[in-house]
Write a protein that holds these residues in place. Structure first.
Motif, mmCIF file in Angstrom:
data_model
loop_
_atom_site.group_PDB
_atom_site.id
_atom_site.type_symbol
_atom_site.label_atom_id
_atom_site.label_comp_id
_atom_site.label_asym_id
_atom_site.label_seq_id
_atom_site.Cartn_x
_atom_site.Cartn_y
_atom_site.Cartn_z
ATOM 1 N N SER A 1 0.691 -1.343 0.041
ATOM 2 C CA SER A 1 0.373 -0.264 -0.196
ATOM 3 C C SER A 1 0.780 1.225 0.398
ATOM 4 O O SER A 1 2.205 1.008 0.173
ATOM 5 C CB SER A 1 -0.964 0.245 1.647
ATOM 6 O OG SER A 1 -0.297 -0.264 2.418
ATOM 7 N N ASN A 16 -1.502 -7.022 -10.033
ATOM 8 C CA ASN A 16 -1.105 -5.948 -9.948
ATOM 9 C C ASN A 16 -2.877 -5.562 -9.068
ATOM 10 O O ASN A 16 -2.528 -4.348 -8.497
ATOM 11 C CB ASN A 16 -0.676 -5.023 -11.014
ATOM 12 C CG ASN A 16 0.549 -5.446 -11.262
ATOM 13 O OD1 ASN A 16 0.929 -5.481 -10.341
ATOM 14 N ND2 ASN A 16 0.774 -5.698 -12.509
ATOM 15 N N LYS A 30 -2.033 -5.290 -5.675
ATOM 16 C CA LYS A 30 -1.309 -5.111 -5.007
ATOM 17 C C LYS A 30 -0.448 -6.235 -4.245
ATOM 18 O O LYS A 30 -0.121 -5.754 -2.808
ATOM 19 C CB LYS A 30 -1.383 -3.770 -4.446
ATOM 20 C CG LYS A 30 -1.573 -2.860 -5.596
ATOM 21 C CD LYS A 30 -2.408 -0.645 -4.512
ATOM 22 C CE LYS A 30 -3.160 -0.567 -5.379
ATOM 23 N NZ LYS A 30 -3.464 1.066 -4.661
#
Length: 125
Positions: free
Chosen positions: A25, A74, A77
């Protein structure tokens, strides 16, 4: 603020499997590689596996090649490290890292800018 959170570690027996996850993050730069490194007591941190942004390129240390697989999502993430046929010598703290400096190879520590706290993996004989 970049944060990397590893999960999925634990204690297993030789021959078992584990899957580590690394949730990221706060990463604002794109096209970053994600890597896994490990460190056991009294030893230097060593490269395990890494993957580029698109997933088109991966790299593995010789000691895990054929047993470990790195992937990434992705959209989530998140990077994953599937570890099969675990051996006692795989026992270590596994840390994930992200970095965007393409002047270094995937296996090089200087490529990576941010690191997670690590997850313990213990493999008993």
């Amino acid at each position: 603020q970049v944060q990397l959170l590893e999960s999925g570690g634990g204690s297993v027996q030789a021959g078992d499997s584990l899957r580590l996850s690394c949730a990221s993050s706060g990463v604002t730069f794109r096209n970053y590689a994600m890597g896994w490194f490990r460190q056991s007591p009294g030893k230097e941190r060593e490269f395990v596996a890494a993957i580029t942004w698109t997933g088109g390129n991966t790299d593995y240390s010789d000691s895990v090649k054929g047993r470990f697989t790195i992937t990434r999502d992705n959209a989530k993430k998140t990077a994953y490290l599937q570890m099969n046929s675990l051996k006692p010598e795989d026992t270590a703290v596994y840390s994930c890292a992200v970095g965007s400096s393409e002047i270094y190879p995937l296996s090089a520590l200087p490529r990576y800018n941010y690191w997670g706290q690590g997850a313990q993996v213990t493999v008993s004989a």
